[in-house]
Scaffold this motif. Sequence first.
Motif, PDB file in Angstrom:
ATOM      1  N   SER A 171       0.808  -1.224   0.000  1.00 38.47           N
ATOM      2  CA  SER A 171       0.000   0.000   0.000  1.00 38.47           C
ATOM      3  C   SER A 171       0.843   1.276   0.000  1.00 38.47           C
ATOM      4  O   SER A 171       0.453   2.285  -0.561  1.00 38.47           O
ATOM      5  CB  SER A 171      -0.957  -0.008   1.188  1.00 38.47           C
ATOM      6  OG  SER A 171      -0.230  -0.339   2.340  1.00 38.47           O
ATOM      7  N   HIS A 172       2.062   1.240   0.604  1.00 35.23           N
ATOM      8  CA  HIS A 172       2.843   2.473   0.749  1.00 35.23           C
ATOM      9  C   HIS A 172       3.907   2.619  -0.352  1.00 35.23           C
ATOM     10  O   HIS A 172       4.782   3.452  -0.243  1.00 35.23           O
ATOM     11  CB  HIS A 172       3.556   2.439   2.103  1.00 35.23           C
ATOM     12  CG  HIS A 172       4.344   1.178   2.243  1.00 35.23           C
ATOM     13  ND1 HIS A 172       3.773   0.021   2.719  1.00 35.23           N
ATOM     14  CD2 HIS A 172       5.602   0.878   1.905  1.00 35.23           C
ATOM     15  CE1 HIS A 172       4.688  -0.939   2.676  1.00 35.23           C
ATOM     16  NE2 HIS A 172       5.794  -0.448   2.189  1.00 35.23           N
ATOM     17  N   ALA A 173       3.853   1.800  -1.418  1.00 35.36           N
ATOM     18  CA  ALA A 173       4.946   1.793  -2.409  1.00 35.36           C
ATOM     19  C   ALA A 173       5.096   3.138  -3.129  1.00 35.36           C
ATOM     20  O   ALA A 173       4.128   3.874  -3.293  1.00 35.36           O
ATOM     21  CB  ALA A 173       4.675   0.715  -3.438  1.00 35.36           C
ATOM     22  N   GLN A 174       6.359   3.428  -3.558  1.00 32.22           N
ATOM     23  CA  GLN A 174       6.590   4.657  -4.346  1.00 32.22           C
ATOM     24  C   GLN A 174       6.338   4.337  -5.812  1.00 32.22           C
ATOM     25  O   GLN A 174       7.168   3.714  -6.457  1.00 32.22           O
ATOM     26  CB  GLN A 174       8.065   5.061  -4.279  1.00 32.22           C
ATOM     27  CG  GLN A 174       8.607   5.388  -2.942  1.00 32.22           C
ATOM     28  CD  GLN A 174      10.122   5.563  -3.107  1.00 32.22           C
ATOM     29  OE1 GLN A 174      10.642   5.888  -4.161  1.00 32.22           O
ATOM     30  NE2 GLN A 174      10.830   5.330  -2.030  1.00 32.22           N
ATOM     31  N   SER A 175       5.209   4.768  -6.318  1.00 32.60           N
ATOM     32  CA  SER A 175       4.863   4.300  -7.660  1.00 32.60           C
ATOM     33  C   SER A 175       5.783   4.868  -8.738  1.00 32.60           C
ATOM     34  O   SER A 175       5.988   4.249  -9.767  1.00 32.60           O
ATOM     35  CB  SER A 175       3.401   4.563  -7.976  1.00 32.60           C
ATOM     36  OG  SER A 175       3.099   5.869  -7.648  1.00 32.60           O
ATOM     37  N   GLU A 176       6.402   6.063  -8.487  1.00 32.77           N
ATOM     38  CA  GLU A 176       7.263   6.608  -9.564  1.00 32.77           C
ATOM     39  C   GLU A 176       8.536   5.776  -9.696  1.00 32.77           C
ATOM     40  O   GLU A 176       9.067   5.613 -10.793  1.00 32.77           O
ATOM     41  CB  GLU A 176       7.532   8.111  -9.411  1.00 32.77           C
ATOM     42  CG  GLU A 176       8.313   8.635  -8.245  1.00 32.77           C
ATOM     43  CD  GLU A 176       7.637   8.488  -6.880  1.00 32.77           C
ATOM     44  OE1 GLU A 176       8.311   8.779  -5.917  1.00 32.77           O
ATOM     45  OE2 GLU A 176       6.461   8.052  -6.774  1.00 32.77           O
ATOM     46  N   ALA A 177       9.028   5.172  -8.606  1.00 32.48           N
ATOM     47  CA  ALA A 177      10.208   4.319  -8.703  1.00 32.48           C
ATOM     48  C   ALA A 177       9.850   3.004  -9.383  1.00 32.48           C
ATOM     49  O   ALA A 177      10.606   2.469 -10.194  1.00 32.48           O
ATOM     50  CB  ALA A 177      10.781   4.063  -7.323  1.00 32.48           C
ATOM     51  N   VAL A 178       8.647   2.506  -9.089  1.00 35.32           N
ATOM     52  CA  VAL A 178       8.199   1.252  -9.712  1.00 35.32           C
ATOM     53  C   VAL A 178       8.113   1.416 -11.231  1.00 35.32           C
ATOM     54  O   VAL A 178       8.262   0.453 -11.981  1.00 35.32           O
ATOM     55  CB  VAL A 178       6.824   0.835  -9.121  1.00 35.32           C
ATOM     56  CG1 VAL A 178       6.254  -0.347  -9.858  1.00 35.32           C
ATOM     57  CG2 VAL A 178       6.964   0.544  -7.655  1.00 35.32           C
ATOM     58  N   HIS A 179       7.955   2.646 -11.653  1.00 35.39           N
ATOM     59  CA  HIS A 179       7.853   2.928 -13.081  1.00 35.39           C
ATOM     60  C   HIS A 179       9.077   2.388 -13.841  1.00 35.39           C
ATOM     61  O   HIS A 179       8.949   1.883 -14.956  1.00 35.39           O
ATOM     62  CB  HIS A 179       7.736   4.445 -13.261  1.00 35.39           C
ATOM     63  CG  HIS A 179       7.550   4.840 -14.675  1.00 35.39           C
ATOM     64  ND1 HIS A 179       6.370   4.638 -15.333  1.00 35.39           N
ATOM     65  CD2 HIS A 179       8.405   5.386 -15.569  1.00 35.39           C
ATOM     66  CE1 HIS A 179       6.500   5.060 -16.565  1.00 35.39           C
ATOM     67  NE2 HIS A 179       7.725   5.513 -16.740  1.00 35.39           N
ATOM     68  N   VAL A 180      10.266   2.467 -13.221  1.00 34.12           N
ATOM     69  CA  VAL A 180      11.485   1.989 -13.898  1.00 34.12           C
ATOM     70  C   VAL A 180      11.401   0.477 -14.112  1.00 34.12           C
ATOM     71  O   VAL A 180      11.696  -0.040 -15.191  1.00 34.12           O
ATOM     72  CB  VAL A 180      12.745   2.342 -13.067  1.00 34.12           C
ATOM     73  CG1 VAL A 180      13.997   1.806 -13.723  1.00 34.12           C
ATOM     74  CG2 VAL A 180      12.836   3.840 -12.873  1.00 34.12           C
ATOM     75  N   LEU A 181      10.981  -0.213 -13.051  1.00 31.37           N
ATOM     76  CA  LEU A 181      10.867  -1.675 -13.171  1.00 31.37           C
ATOM     77  C   LEU A 181       9.757  -2.039 -14.164  1.00 31.37           C
ATOM     78  O   LEU A 181       9.929  -2.930 -15.008  1.00 31.37           O
ATOM     79  CB  LEU A 181      10.572  -2.281 -11.787  1.00 31.37           C
ATOM     80  CG  LEU A 181      10.531  -3.800 -11.731  1.00 31.37           C
ATOM     81  CD1 LEU A 181      11.887  -4.398 -12.063  1.00 31.37           C
ATOM     82  CD2 LEU A 181      10.099  -4.283 -10.356  1.00 31.37           C
ATOM     83  N   SER A 182       8.646  -1.326 -14.097  1.00 38.76           N
ATOM     84  CA  SER A 182       7.532  -1.609 -15.027  1.00 38.76           C
ATOM     85  C   SER A 182       7.984  -1.403 -16.468  1.00 38.76           C
ATOM     86  O   SER A 182       7.634  -2.186 -17.346  1.00 38.76           O
ATOM     87  CB  SER A 182       6.361  -0.653 -14.800  1.00 38.76           C
ATOM     88  OG  SER A 182       5.998  -0.659 -13.480  1.00 38.76           O
ATOM     89  N   ASP A 183       8.758  -0.339 -16.668  1.00 34.37           N
ATOM     90  CA  ASP A 183       9.228  -0.042 -18.011  1.00 34.37           C
ATOM     91  C   ASP A 183      10.126  -1.171 -18.524  1.00 34.37           C
ATOM     92  O   ASP A 183      10.036  -1.590 -19.678  1.00 34.37           O
ATOM     93  CB  ASP A 183      10.004   1.287 -17.968  1.00 34.37           C
ATOM     94  CG  ASP A 183      10.195   1.850 -19.345  1.00 34.37           C
ATOM     95  OD1 ASP A 183       9.189   1.935 -20.066  1.00 34.37           O
ATOM     96  OD2 ASP A 183      11.335   2.183 -19.706  1.00 34.37           O
ATOM     97  N   PHE A 184      10.973  -1.681 -17.639  1.00 33.56           N
ATOM     98  CA  PHE A 184      11.855  -2.794 -18.010  1.00 33.56           C
ATOM     99  C   PHE A 184      11.012  -4.031 -18.370  1.00 33.56           C
ATOM    100  O   PHE A 184      11.251  -4.688 -19.390  1.00 33.56           O
ATOM    101  CB  PHE A 184      12.803  -3.106 -16.835  1.00 33.56           C
ATOM    102  CG  PHE A 184      13.648  -4.316 -17.069  1.00 33.56           C
ATOM    103  CD1 PHE A 184      14.810  -4.232 -17.825  1.00 33.56           C
ATOM    104  CD2 PHE A 184      13.276  -5.552 -16.564  1.00 33.56           C
ATOM    105  CE1 PHE A 184      15.581  -5.357 -18.061  1.00 33.56           C
ATOM    106  CE2 PHE A 184      14.045  -6.684 -16.794  1.00 33.56           C
ATOM    107  CZ  PHE A 184      15.198  -6.578 -17.546  1.00 33.56           C
ATOM    108  N   ILE A 185      10.021  -4.322 -17.538  1.00 32.40           N
ATOM    109  CA  ILE A 185       9.187  -5.512 -17.784  1.00 32.40           C
ATOM    110  C   ILE A 185       8.426  -5.350 -19.107  1.00 32.40           C
ATOM    111  O   ILE A 185       8.271  -6.298 -19.879  1.00 32.40           O
ATOM    112  CB  ILE A 185       8.204  -5.721 -16.597  1.00 32.40           C
ATOM    113  CG1 ILE A 185       8.985  -6.065 -15.321  1.00 32.40           C
ATOM    114  CG2 ILE A 185       7.187  -6.805 -16.909  1.00 32.40           C
ATOM    115  CD1 ILE A 185       8.133  -6.114 -14.057  1.00 32.40           C
ATOM    116  N   THR A 186       8.004  -4.124 -19.384  1.00 35.09           N
ATOM    117  CA  THR A 186       7.217  -3.891 -20.604  1.00 35.09           C
ATOM    118  C   THR A 186       8.094  -3.900 -21.852  1.00 35.09           C
ATOM    119  O   THR A 186       7.803  -4.611 -22.809  1.00 35.09           O
ATOM    120  CB  THR A 186       6.506  -2.512 -20.507  1.00 35.09           C
ATOM    121  OG1 THR A 186       5.857  -2.450 -19.260  1.00 35.09           O
ATOM    122  CG2 THR A 186       5.497  -2.347 -21.600  1.00 35.09           C
TER     123      THR A 186
END
Length: 799
Positions: A171-186
Amino acid sequence: MKHTVKTVENMTINKVAVIGAGVMGSAIAAHLANAGCQVLLLDQESADADNPSAFAVSALTRLQKQKPPALMHKRFLKKIRPGNLRDHCQDLGQCDWVIEAIIEDLSAKQALYDRIEPFLSENCWVSSNTSTLPVAKLIEGRSAQFCQNFLITHFFNPPRYMRLVELILPSHAQSEAVHVLSDFITRKLGKTIIPCQDRPGFIANRLGTFWLLTALQQSLAHQMNLEQVDYLLSKPFGIPKTGVFGLMDLVGLDLIPLVGQSLAKLLPTTDAYHQIYQCPPMIQKMIETGYTGRKGKGGFYRLQSIEGQKTKQVIDLQTGKYQNVSRQKPASLAIFKRRQSPQQNLRDFLTGPTADQGFCRDVIYPLLAYAANLVPEVSESPNDIDLAMRLGYGWEYGPFELIDMLGADWLCQQMAGQDISVPPLLQQAAEAGFYRFSAVPERQELRVDAQYHPVRQMDRQIDLSPRSGRKPVQKWPGGSLWDVGDDLACLTLENPHAALDQQSLTAIAASLEIVGQTYRGLIIHQTGPNFSVGANLGAALFMYNLGLTPDIADLIQAGQQMFLQLRHAPFPVIGAASGMALGGGCELLMHMDGIQAHSELYMGLVETGVGLVPAWGGCAALLERWAERQTAGLHPNGPIALSQKPFELIGMAQVSQSAWEAQDMGFLRPQDRISANRDHLIADAKQYALDLLAAGYQPPTDISVSLAGSSGAAALALYLGGLLQQGKITAHDHHIGTALAHILTGTSEDLDRSADHLQPIQLTQIREAEKDAFLQLLDHPATLARIEHMLATSKPLRN
Ligand code: NAD
């Protein structure tokens, strides 16, 4: 441990560790290697003191034999280093991402996190591949640093091929940092990410498990034959032909109680799941005796050797006995052959009087009601639920698309008639359905606030499918032309079964004309799964049987001319290709200025399989590509070396198992580009065209090649003679191989002059030779037998 904030600047993903070298862990490791990562694959320490990493080492051995392959190229294997948790935890400190894929057991996963946490760097992501466990449970009691870096990335099986990754954040995750990982996965792993609420089973397995268990329970209640169930619950509803029981065999029967119990433990008692959750004693017994599905001795289906013949059998759930499959589709499916609308066919099927139809009602209505009740619990977006089922379970349309097909108002009435309580969201949809288009056009979805919202757009996706609501600039029977921005157009080929015929050629010709007047470049694409399976053989055979051989010759001539016109067009033409690009499809691509290939590209000149040779310029184009490789120092020099490689590739009808292999085989040029994500293909092809324009695009000029002539033909004849003598090829293979050898060495009878290595030969002459050889081979009874066999069985005949 110091608590740092993740930023885009301090994050890269090069080194990844996967812990758990089982079915999923080893295949995820392979896919990370496909994306260029250095991978550390760890498992428990083995009891074998001489080989403590035995679990991970044997996983790598299994990977090399896996079918379909998990690795896109065998050279990627060396990117994966096997290890064990006793000796290699230190190495986790250099990793950017650690993926846990161990047994689906909360306490085992928590104990593993205890063990690895001291070794992790402060910027390292940790994710679990759990199928059912909520993220909140997984991180209970862990440090703030660990929690900040933790998430669930749920890959589907097999991870190379299934395009879905469900992403669940604490629930408390930093979504802008997750963006880097999401971008890699995508971008690098080619996946579509669907964000899910932190609920048990997330989206796809929550609905998928409900569907499988409802079908299992109703099959028992209705005493259904399981083979018939798989016919009934697949194609009519856009579900893959594995249906229910074939799918359970594929994923493993032992997962049913594991996932089933996990969901039963985690879901509130009010959830409809509890009404259908069961693991019948028969299935328990099958698991205990090793009948765990395809990975075991068999499952609901098994292959049995009877009188030396492999025979497929299906179990009778009432008696536990196996019987041979009948391969007879249920008579009730005849409804789908009528020329009514798909909606009318589906409605009539679901309201029909037969026992089969009653069974389908008892599975499909509860499934659709359950799906509607999952909004907003698992996701506020019906579109994300539809997408999850399409990409994670291979359904052609998700539950809300199916409801719209049936008509939500109609379905509400049917459910009420069956005493099924109608979910409030479904009632709201009764007025105008789940999806609609605004004037823009923008696809919108109905949510629980009774409002229509724009569906989530994916970055870099240019959607030209009917789902997008976009309108083409022009439409012909063989394809549609779309404006894709930046003064570029895209032709989508639209022939049935992705076969090329006269209509495809007409669409290409018309597109070239329009682009020449109005646009700066053209992309050619296919929205279906395959770019093209080749020329329409059925049409060619039909023409031949009517004695229309001159028309076939005209079609070949027209194809050659069209492909040359495309090649010499004054603007760049880029192929945006995915899936199969065989025969004529491969030839079409090889005439373009560039290919933007999806990493899943299965490309090859397979004409010899039907007794023919490529005749739309394929032999000439492949020779040209290998001549270019010689010039670039990528292939040994000399005319024999030039003929030899195309001879092997065409003669043995070799097909690449990925875009990386297509590059090795010369079907892709070194400068061609590869997209891991299929949805990015058109945007990436656009960029390719724009780069060519920026570099001052000039159409290519026809080259000539130095071929080996009669000495090369003699060498290949000797080779073919040897294969025939050893029984490795048939007499007709020998006949086709001889014709091919003449084309590729420049010694075909009808040439103006036979080639010799001192005098280069124009590719136009090779194209003429291809056409002549094709027409001669088409007249051969053994070739006709091959074509007829291929059309009847989709398999090659070795006559
Ligand atoms: P698996 O049984 O094939 O492999 C599990 C591996 O983990 C084994 O190699 C085992 O030796 C190792 N292992 C077990 N306990 C361990 C521990 N305490 N420490 C280190 N290693 C340990 O399982 P799988 O099917 O690959 O599933 C792994 C995870 O992926 C599970 O959470 C599962 O729910 C999830 N998942 C599975 C599938 C599927 O189709 N199999 C699909 C999606 C997600």
